[in-house]
Design a protein around this motif. Structure first.
Motif, short mmCIF file in Angstrom:
data_model
loop_
_atom_site.label_atom_id
_atom_site.label_comp_id
_atom_site.label_asym_id
_atom_site.label_seq_id
_atom_site.Cartn_x
_atom_site.Cartn_y
_atom_site.Cartn_z
N ARG A 5 0.74 -1.14 -0.10
CA ARG A 5 -0.11 0.02 0.04
C ARG A 5 0.95 1.30 -0.03
O ARG A 5 0.61 2.32 -0.63
CB ARG A 5 -0.88 0.03 1.17
CG ARG A 5 -2.03 1.16 1.21
CD ARG A 5 -2.92 1.18 2.26
NE ARG A 5 -3.07 -0.27 2.80
CZ ARG A 5 -2.96 -0.33 4.15
NH1 ARG A 5 -2.94 0.81 5.14
NH2 ARG A 5 -3.04 -1.56 4.59
N LEU A 6 2.10 1.25 0.80
CA LEU A 6 2.88 2.23 0.75
C LEU A 6 3.50 2.61 -0.83
O LEU A 6 3.76 3.68 -1.03
CB LEU A 6 4.00 2.26 1.73
CG LEU A 6 3.51 1.90 3.16
CD1 LEU A 6 4.97 1.83 4.20
CD2 LEU A 6 2.99 3.31 3.63
N TYR A 7 3.79 1.52 -1.45
CA TYR A 7 4.39 1.64 -2.52
C TYR A 7 3.11 2.25 -3.78
O TYR A 7 3.51 2.99 -4.64
CB TYR A 7 4.65 0.50 -3.39
CG TYR A 7 5.93 -0.08 -2.89
CD1 TYR A 7 7.01 0.56 -2.82
CD2 TYR A 7 6.02 -1.40 -2.18
CE1 TYR A 7 8.42 0.12 -2.32
CE2 TYR A 7 7.37 -1.91 -1.79
CZ TYR A 7 8.37 -1.07 -1.72
OH TYR A 7 9.53 -1.44 -1.40
N ALA A 10 -0.21 7.17 -2.56
CA ALA A 10 0.53 8.47 -2.17
C ALA A 10 0.12 8.89 -0.89
O ALA A 10 0.80 9.41 -0.15
CB ALA A 10 0.14 9.36 -3.28
N ARG A 13 1.39 6.56 2.00
CA ARG A 13 2.81 6.91 1.86
C ARG A 13 3.27 8.09 2.53
O ARG A 13 4.26 8.36 3.47
CB ARG A 13 3.63 6.89 0.54
CG ARG A 13 5.14 6.77 0.70
CD ARG A 13 5.69 6.67 -0.85
NE ARG A 13 5.02 7.45 -2.00
CZ ARG A 13 4.25 7.02 -2.86
NH1 ARG A 13 3.70 5.69 -2.63
NH2 ARG A 13 3.74 7.86 -3.69
N SER A 14 2.42 9.36 2.41
CA SER A 14 2.80 10.67 2.94
C SER A 14 2.62 10.72 4.43
O SER A 14 3.22 10.86 5.23
CB SER A 14 1.82 11.62 2.54
OG SER A 14 2.03 12.81 2.85
N PHE A 16 2.90 7.90 6.14
CA PHE A 16 3.93 6.88 6.57
C PHE A 16 5.30 7.68 7.10
O PHE A 16 5.85 7.63 8.04
CB PHE A 16 3.98 5.88 5.73
CG PHE A 16 5.17 4.93 6.26
CD1 PHE A 16 4.91 4.10 7.29
CD2 PHE A 16 6.49 4.86 5.43
CE1 PHE A 16 6.26 3.51 7.91
CE2 PHE A 16 7.76 4.46 6.04
CZ PHE A 16 7.38 3.42 6.96
N LEU A 17 5.50 8.58 6.00
CA LEU A 17 6.80 9.55 6.15
C LEU A 17 6.77 10.23 7.29
O LEU A 17 7.62 10.54 7.67
CB LEU A 17 6.97 9.85 4.81
CG LEU A 17 7.19 9.15 3.68
CD1 LEU A 17 7.25 9.86 2.29
CD2 LEU A 17 8.57 8.34 3.94
N LEU A 42 13.79 5.15 3.06
CA LEU A 42 13.10 6.08 2.52
C LEU A 42 13.09 6.49 1.18
O LEU A 42 12.23 6.55 0.31
CB LEU A 42 12.80 7.47 3.75
CG LEU A 42 12.54 6.90 5.05
CD1 LEU A 42 12.45 8.24 5.89
CD2 LEU A 42 11.12 6.19 5.11
N LEU A 45 12.15 3.70 -0.89
CA LEU A 45 10.55 3.68 -0.98
C LEU A 45 10.05 4.63 -1.95
O LEU A 45 9.24 4.18 -2.72
CB LEU A 45 10.02 3.78 0.49
CG LEU A 45 8.65 4.01 0.56
CD1 LEU A 45 7.90 2.59 0.25
CD2 LEU A 45 8.11 4.65 1.94
N GLU A 46 10.40 5.76 -1.96
CA GLU A 46 9.99 6.84 -3.13
C GLU A 46 10.50 6.50 -4.37
O GLU A 46 9.47 6.69 -5.37
CB GLU A 46 10.65 8.27 -2.47
CG GLU A 46 10.06 9.01 -1.21
CD GLU A 46 8.45 9.43 -1.60
OE1 GLU A 46 8.18 9.74 -2.79
OE2 GLU A 46 7.93 9.44 -0.50
N SER A 49 8.22 3.72 -5.58
CA SER A 49 6.77 4.02 -5.67
C SER A 49 6.56 4.76 -7.04
O SER A 49 5.86 4.56 -7.79
CB SER A 49 6.41 4.65 -4.57
OG SER A 49 7.02 6.01 -4.49
#
Length: 76
Positions: A5-7, A10, A13-14, A16-17, A42, A45-46, A49
């Protein structure tokens, strides 16, 4: 499922970051998994994604079977 889901999401992911531990706990992960996610790469990850988003955007749309069937009938 959480990492996937993080991938692709967006907003997830935001969040989470901004606070990795809280998002992992909210997703129902156990403490050890939350601690491991706090040390995730991190930048990687970005990058991943963005790469996955480009691949999804470039994917060819599925062919429409109705149009192919109509073409087949015209050829007969």
């Amino acid at each position: 499922a959480f990492l996937a889901r993080l991938y692709v999401d967006a907003q997830a992911r935001s969040r989470f970051l901004a606070d990795p531990r809280r998002e992992a706990l909210n997703a129902g992960l156990v403490e050890n998994d939350c601690a491991a996610l706090e040390n995730i790469d991190l930048v990687g990850l970005e990058l991943a994604s963005h790469s996955f988003a480009k691949k999804r955007a470039a994917a060819c749309p599925p062919k429409k079977p109705v149009l192919n069937l109509a073409r087949w009938f015209r050829q007969r």
